[in-house]
Design an enzyme around this catalytic site. Structure first.
Site, mmCIF file in Angstrom:
data_model
loop_
_atom_site.group_PDB
_atom_site.id
_atom_site.type_symbol
_atom_site.label_atom_id
_atom_site.label_comp_id
_atom_site.label_asym_id
_atom_site.label_seq_id
_atom_site.Cartn_x
_atom_site.Cartn_y
_atom_site.Cartn_z
ATOM 1 N N GLY A 187 -3.947 6.517 -0.209
ATOM 2 C CA GLY A 187 -5.350 6.944 -0.404
ATOM 3 C C GLY A 187 -6.054 5.572 -0.716
ATOM 4 O O GLY A 187 -5.674 4.534 -1.207
ATOM 5 N N VAL A 188 -7.701 5.990 -0.885
ATOM 6 C CA VAL A 188 -8.479 4.971 -1.094
ATOM 7 C C VAL A 188 -8.440 4.613 -2.640
ATOM 8 O O VAL A 188 -8.504 5.602 -3.347
ATOM 9 C CB VAL A 188 -9.848 5.556 -0.812
ATOM 10 C CG1 VAL A 188 -10.918 4.466 -0.980
ATOM 11 C CG2 VAL A 188 -9.887 5.741 0.757
ATOM 12 N N GLY A 189 -8.609 3.379 -3.119
ATOM 13 C CA GLY A 189 -8.860 2.980 -4.451
ATOM 14 C C GLY A 189 -8.118 1.745 -4.972
ATOM 15 O O GLY A 189 -6.996 1.332 -4.100
ATOM 16 N N GLU A 191 -5.421 7.580 6.521
ATOM 17 C CA GLU A 191 -6.755 7.873 7.047
ATOM 18 C C GLU A 191 -7.622 6.564 6.809
ATOM 19 O O GLU A 191 -8.694 6.584 7.600
ATOM 20 C CB GLU A 191 -7.365 8.846 5.996
ATOM 21 C CG GLU A 191 -6.891 10.170 5.777
ATOM 22 C CD GLU A 191 -7.256 10.783 4.314
ATOM 23 O OE1 GLU A 191 -7.612 11.723 4.435
ATOM 24 O OE2 GLU A 191 -6.764 10.229 3.231
ATOM 25 N N ASN A 232 -14.431 14.281 -7.524
ATOM 26 C CA ASN A 232 -14.152 13.992 -6.025
ATOM 27 C C ASN A 232 -13.543 15.308 -5.241
ATOM 28 O O ASN A 232 -13.047 15.974 -5.942
ATOM 29 C CB ASN A 232 -13.189 12.741 -5.847
ATOM 30 C CG ASN A 232 -13.687 11.595 -6.482
ATOM 31 O OD1 ASN A 232 -14.653 11.162 -6.257
ATOM 32 N ND2 ASN A 232 -12.684 10.864 -7.267
ATOM 33 N N GLY A 279 -8.356 14.011 2.228
ATOM 34 C CA GLY A 279 -7.165 14.338 3.456
ATOM 35 C C GLY A 279 -5.822 14.202 2.638
ATOM 36 O O GLY A 279 -4.825 14.061 3.373
#
Length: 502
Positions: free
Chosen positions: A262-264, A288, A378, A382
């Site tokens: 995931g993002v971050g 993603e 948030n 996905g």
């Protein structure tokens, strides 16, 4: 065919109150920006005159400040789906001003095709190039795929933002396949490895729908994530050690398996730990997004191939990709989101899913979207697409936040996004809770002893063994949310006194 050239202001004037707008992009990358910088200003002007103006916005994932942040601040958003990470949007949504549907990203294109969101009035698409062939307009997408293949087919009218900040050769990164619109006997997504491509490197548009083209040169509104600190890197190393041990035990093949992250900052830390671990072979990514860390490891050959829906990268990293297009066109594929997030493909490839929650509870449920039950932080993005269908499902988080006043390990999540049935591993800087093959009570012991911060372990042990009545999954209904209630009342979960709740 000669297309009308529009200024961003002229394009914004064409949008009507109540229109449903579907956009290119996925995360802050590849969103149309020029028109929305004018549209939010127009909304403010109209509202000052007492004229109503609000629109619906549908995207592939989260978007940028110019789209959802400024539009929310201008009180110009009537409806929004499927995902957001924007602070301004969050504030206005929590005030009840925006009707927001938090939805799995892999579902968006099909939900549009089935008419769940009604008529799509506008598709606004950022492109790096456009041309005509065989009586159709063909466009090259920029740094993300999203849901473009679907929205340009469904929309009544289309505006293109030709953003010359992007290299027109960005098209060679893309694979733009859309399944046929059928109810039964659906097409197989014929992807058997991260590097398989099944579509075209451009998107086809009916030229009669194109109202006009905006010329722009606008960098991405990308954000750089902070470098992982020692605590977050410890989480990454814990995950790398777990996967190395699984490989040694034969639970993962020696060739390894594709990684989704995931993002971050935590996601970057995991990739960094995998990339520097001598126990992990060179690996592929099926995810993603790819972030800066992934781009760097691809250039080094540590990541052999990456498949994603977006390059969620800084502008500096994006230019590195454009400067090395011969290489990246052979090592990176940008897909439409319903392909990248497809349960069919994720399961077939055996993807190892790694995402970040706000909190996890003793039994493995996780909350990634809401603070203290009601306040949006948030959307789910996905993460559930991957965690539900991944070969190994991992959630990574620091054990505490806000200087220790909040525990990421709680008796019961105040909101559940991924259930205990879909969570295999929880990782904090304290260690790893391996929940595979364990019933609820044993899972709780794993989580407390290996993931909770020492400040919270006594409270959690008391809850499990003294407060919660024994059953298949011990929970005390009055005390289960005591951590959250104490934080709301006193500002520190460590001050919890279970005696108040029993």
């Amino acid at each position: 065919m000669e297309y009308r050239k529009l200024t961003a202001l002229e394009a914004a004037e064409l949008v009507n109150d109540g229109d449903m707008m579907a956009l290119s992009g996925f995360t802050p990358n590849a969103n149309p920006k020029a028109i929305f910088r004018e549209l939010s200003k127009r909304a403010v002007r109209l509202h000052e005159q007492g004229i109503p103006f609000q629109v619906g916005i549908l995207t592939g994932a989260s978007s940028c400040q110019s789209v959802e942040g400024d539009m929310a601040a201008a009180k110009a958003l009537k409806f929004r789906a499927p995902f957001s990470t924007n602070k301004d949007f969050r504030e206005h949504t929590n005030l009840g001003e925006v009707d927001y549907e938090d939805m799995h990203l892999g579902h968006m294109a099909e939900r549009l095709r089935r008419g769940f969101y009604g008529q799509v009035d506008w598709a606004i698409v950022e492109v790096s190039d456009y041309w005509e062939a065989d009586g159709e307009c063909r466009v090259a997408l920029t740094s993300a795929g999203g849901i473009v293949s679907t929205i340009v087919r469904l929309a009544k009218r289309i505006i293109l933002e030709h953003n010359t900040f992007h290299n027109p050769n960005s098209r060679f990164l893309h694979d733009t396949w859309e399944p046929r619109e059928v109810w039964e006997n659906r097409e197989v997504m014929d992807i058997h490895s991260p590097y398989d491509r099944i579509g075209k490197d451009y998107v086809t548009i009916d030229p009669r729908k194109i109202v006009g083209i905006i010329e722009s040169n606008i960098p991405e509104e990308a954000r750089a994530f902070r470098e992982p600190d020692e605590e977050i890197m410890k989480i990454g190393h814990n995950v790398a050690d777990l996967l190395a041990n699984d490989m040694k035990a034969g639970r993962i093949p020696k060739t390894f398996l594709p990684i989704q992250s995931g993002v971050g900052a935590t996601g970057n830390a995991v990739l960094k730990a995998l990339g520097t671990s001598p126990l992990i072979p060179n690996f592929n990514v099926y995810s993603e997004v790819v972030q800066d860390a992934a781009i760097n490891y691809m250039l080094e050959g540590r990541i052999q191939y990456a498949s994603a829906t977006a390059m969620t990268v800084t502008n500096e990293a994006l230019q590195r990709v454009y400067a090395n297009m011969d290489y990246f066109s052979k090592h990176l594929t940008i897909r439409q989101s319903e392909i990248a997030n497809s349960p069919e493909v994720i399961r077939r490839l055996g993807v190892i899913a790694i995402n970040t929650p706000l909190e996890c509870d003793l039994y493995g449920n996780e909350n990634s979207s809401h603070v203290c039950g009601s306040a949006l932080m948030n959307g789910i993005g996905g993460s559930c697409d991957y965690e539900r269908n991944g070969y190994i499902s991992i959630f990574t988080t620091p054990s505490t936040a806000k200087g220790g006043r909040i525990s990421a390990i709680v008796p019961m999540c105040c909101h559940v996004d991924s259930t205990e049935h879909d969570v295999d591993i929880i990782a904090t800087e304290q260690g790893i809770a391996d929940l595979r093959g364990k019933g609820p009570y044993r899972r709780a012991l794993e989580v407390i002893e290996h993931c909770a911060h020492p400040d919270y372990k006594p409270l959690l042990r008391d809850y499990l063994n003294k407060i919660a009545p024994m059953g298949h999954e011990p929970q005390h209904m009055r005390a289960a949310l005591a951590f959250h209630d104490t934080f709301l009342r006193k500002g520190d979960m460590r001050l919890t006194n279970f005696a108040e709740y029993i």
